[in-house]
Every structure is written in C-alpha cells, then in structure tokens.
Design a protein around this motif. Structure first.
Motif, PDB file in Angstrom:
ATOM      1  N   ALA A  85      -3.478   8.478   1.717  1.00 26.96           N
ATOM      2  CA  ALA A  85      -2.907   9.820   1.657  1.00 26.96           C
ATOM      3  C   ALA A  85      -2.533  10.323   3.045  1.00 26.96           C
ATOM      4  N   LYS A  86      -1.447  11.069   3.121  1.00 23.61           N
ATOM      5  CA  LYS A  86      -1.068  11.742   4.355  1.00 23.61           C
ATOM      6  C   LYS A  86      -1.809  13.066   4.459  1.00 23.61           C
ATOM      7  N   PRO A  87      -2.212  13.468   5.642  1.00 22.88           N
ATOM      8  CA  PRO A  87      -2.076  12.804   6.930  1.00 22.88           C
ATOM      9  C   PRO A  87      -2.873  11.495   6.974  1.00 22.88           C
ATOM     10  N   PHE A 132       0.829  -1.198   0.000  1.00 22.51           N
ATOM     11  CA  PHE A 132       0.000   0.000   0.000  1.00 22.51           C
ATOM     12  C   PHE A 132       0.867   1.254   0.000  1.00 22.51           C
ATOM     13  N   GLY A 133       0.491   2.211  -0.848  1.00 24.19           N
ATOM     14  CA  GLY A 133       1.156   3.497  -0.847  1.00 24.19           C
ATOM     15  C   GLY A 133       0.788   4.276   0.406  1.00 24.19           C
ATOM     16  N   LEU A 134       1.773   4.927   0.993  1.00 25.22           N
ATOM     17  CA  LEU A 134       1.556   5.743   2.191  1.00 25.22           C
ATOM     18  C   LEU A 134       2.229   7.070   1.885  1.00 25.22           C
ATOM     19  N   SER A 135       1.456   8.009   1.319  1.00 24.88           N
ATOM     20  CA  SER A 135       2.120   9.127   0.649  1.00 24.88           C
ATOM     21  C   SER A 135       1.431  10.467   0.817  1.00 24.88           C
ATOM     22  N   ALA A 136       2.241  11.522   0.694  1.00 30.45           N
ATOM     23  CA  ALA A 136       1.697  12.879   0.662  1.00 30.45           C
ATOM     24  C   ALA A 136       1.127  13.210  -0.708  1.00 30.45           C
ATOM     25  N   ASP A 137       1.311  12.341  -1.692  1.00 28.27           N
ATOM     26  CA  ASP A 137       0.687  12.512  -3.004  1.00 28.27           C
ATOM     27  C   ASP A 137      -0.764  12.051  -2.876  1.00 28.27           C
TER      28      ASP A 137
END
Length: 397
Positions: free
Chosen positions: A377-379, A353-358
């Motif tokens: 997405a972050k947060p 899984f992507g864990l990103s600010a994008d």
C-alpha cells in the motif's frame, strides 16, 4: 432497504476514492522526504528538519488510516479473513516490534504463553494484530517505568475451537473509572492535558472495540489511576487442521516473511525490475529508491506497456514486476492476468506485486485473486518492500 444498500455502496466508493486521492500525493511527499534525507549530512539542521517532516507525515498517514478505517466500519464494509496463522509467531512479532524501544527506556517487556496446547488457528491475523498493537502502543506511550507485558492464555478447547484470552498489562498512568466507561467512543481522550502531553486522536480504541465485536469477541478493561492498566481480549478461534480449506489471501498489504528471517541488505543488487506507474512523481521516486538499493529499473506508464515489455524480452529478463493498480489503457490487475495467461514458462513464475493507493483488505484480496504475489500500500515502505520481496526471491534461487 434498497436505498440503504445504495447509500452504503456510495459511501464505500467514496472512501475508496478518497483513500486513493489522499495516499497518492502522500506517497510522493514521503518519498521526496526519504530521497532528500539520503543526500543530507547526518545531524545537520536540514536533516533535523527533514526528520521532523518525516515524523509529521507518519502521523498524518496514521490519522488518515484511522479515519478511513472507522468510516469503513461504520459503513459495514470490513471483511474478515479466514486463514491459518501461528499464535507463537504472532507473539514473536509483537515482541520484536516493541522490545528495543522499551529496553532503551528501562522498562521490562515480555510476551508470555499460558496453558497453550494449540498454536495454529484460523482467523484474521491482521485485525487481531491491529487490536493488540493498539493496546501495546498505548501501554508504551503511557508507561514511564515498571513493565509492559502481553499474555496469550488458552482458556478452553472444545469442538475444534479455542477460547483465547490475550491480555496487555502495563504499570503506566492508569485511568479513572469514569473514562473507562467512555474509552471506546470515537475521539475520546481522558482529558485535554492528556491529549496535549501524549497526543493521539482517540480513534484507535473505537476501531479496536468495533473490530473485536465484528470478530465475535469481547474486551474487558481494568485500571486505576497511577496503578497501570490491563486490557483483556477474548476470542473464539477454530483450530487449524491440515485438511482445512482457507482463503489463501495475504493478510497484510506489505506481507510478512514466512520464516521470520530478514532479507540481507542490498538484496536488489543486480536485479532488473519492471515498474508500471502512471503518476510521474511516484514513478520517479520508485526509480530513485530502487536504484539506490542496487536495482536496474525500467518504468512504463500503464498495464498494456507492462505486458508488452514483459512479452518483448526473453524468459527471466525481469526479476520481478511492481504494478500500480489504477492506470489508464490497462489497469494493473488486468495486466497481471494477461501476463499470467501468456504461453511461456516464466509467465506463471515471475513475482508480480501490487503497488497501490488501494489499501483496504478487500484490495489485497483482489490483487491476489488477479495473480499477484502480494500488495504494497502507498505510501510505500520501501525497506519493508526490499526485505519481503528479497526474501521471496532468495527462496526461488
């Protein structure tokens, strides 16, 4: 024409960079608040301070989202997804989202279906949800007694296309005819006193109007001061056929459970998680929160180290991988493609899984195309992450 295209691309690049640069520290701030709240006595003054800080952080990230969303719309960079979704399931989620709040306030709430012979349609469920949720949020905000309702009505069905009307009705404070004429302009509020009492930026309605136009739909508003409001959204959506090919891309950064069931609390207990994250603070926050959920966590600083860690252990060692996107040495998507290409049985099966600010829809699509199972997405909403991933893991058991 070339200059306009270059200017648009430059603006898009700037927005993506700003999104990343803003969301990364916001993830750290909100994560620190969450960790601090876990160590405080419920009801204590310190807890009250942290809860207020949490509320302000949520408001700030909401404002950031609105500004970035509006900017992307103006730059013509909003991409619509075409994937099948259930109208009934959408209605159920909308009901669950607001039911408890309205029940506590003594306001009647219902989601209704009229003349519906079609359930599965093809469209951008995320954007349609965003539109309805915006109208519902305003209805909840401006209604102190009476009722709030959502109605899905099938107007026509012709040549495999459904003419769908979605209405949001409330018995709130209503609006003047003058304000209705300018309600969809950015940053508009009916009055200074309304803005002070109820809050908000006035961007939500402008975003909603633009999204509906992009989808080829129309919004009609009916309201009178003191007598409530009715918002009608008219959309034309293809009926989903089993043979139809659609873009199999997650419509939401966090994802939604396919069967509507929630994963049990503590679903990460005993799970071994590999986290690739180059930001020291965010890595620490992820480790602490995931450990509090019962997981065993291993942190690596870049995509290459994530590939090495996965390849260096026996099949089934890790239960899943959380992969930041923008990292030095090797980015998260390249690392995912590399893992998927390894010559071992679990390389294709392990959830990544992507864990990103994008956080834009296009970013979700790129993550899925690289071989990821989803994109948060972050947060990061870690309870939502636990529920969504926990359910997926439970299905594989």
């Amino acid at each position: 024409m070339q200059q306009e295209h270059e200017a648009s691309e430059s603006k898009t690049t700037f927005l993506s960079l700003m999104s990343h640069e803003i969301r990364t520290p916001m993830n750290g701030i909100m994560g620190m608040i969450s960790l601090t709240k876990d160590k405080l006595e419920p009801g204590s003054q310190a807890m009250q301070y942290m809860e207020k800080a949490d509320e302000l952080s949520e408001h700030l990230i909401s404002l950031i989202n609105d500004i970035l969303d509006m900017s992307r719309i103006e730059a013509g960079k909003v991409e619509l997804e075409k994937k099948p979704f259930s109208i009934n399931a959408l209605g159920s989620r909308l009901y669950d989202m607001f039911a408890e709040n309205l029940k506590e306030r003594g306001i009647a709430y219902s989601v209704n279906y009229e003349n519906m012979t079609v359930d599965e349609v093809v469209g951008d469920e995320l954007r349609i949800s965003q539109v309805i949720i915006n109208f519902l949020s305003n209805a909840v905000k401006f209604t102190s007694q009476g009722e709030v309702s959502v109605t899905f009505r099938q107007m026509m069905l012709h040549d495999g296309v459904i003419d769908l009307m979605v209405s949001v009705h409330d018995t709130g404070i209503g609006m003047s005819p003058e304000f209705i004429n300018r309600i969809f302009r950015p940053f508009e509020q009916e009055s200074i006193s309304t803005a002070k009492e109820y809050g908000g930026t006035g961007l939500g309605m402008a975003i909603t109007d633009n999204l509906v136009k992009i989808m080829g739909g129309e919004i009609v508003v009916q309201s009178q001061p003191g007598k409530g409001s009715d918002f009608f959204v008219y959309l034309h959506l293809p009926v989903f056929e089993e043979s139809q090919e659609t873009e199999n891309v997650s419509a939401e950064a966090g994802g939604q459970p396919e069967n509507g069931q929630e994963a049990s609390v503590g679903s990460f207990s005993g799970r071994r998680i590999l986290v690739a994250e180059d930001n020291e603070i965010n890595a620490m926050i992820s480790e602490e929160i995931l450990k509090s959920m019962g997981a065993e966590v291993e942190i690596v600083e870049n995509g290459q180290l994530a590939v090495d860690a996965f390849a260096g252990h026996e099949a089934g060692y890790y239960d899943f991988i959380l992969m930041d996107i923008q990292m030095p040495v090797m980015d998260g998507r390249t690392a995912t493609r590399t893992i998927r290409g390894l010559d071992r049985a679990d390389a294709q099966q392990i959830p990544i899984f992507g864990l990103s600010a994008d956080a834009f829809v296009e970013d979700v699509r790129k993550s899925k195309e690289s071989g990821m199972n989803g994109h948060f997405a972050k947060p990061v909403d870690f309870p939502e992450l636990e529920r969504s991933i926990g359910e997926l893991i439970a299905k594989k058991v």
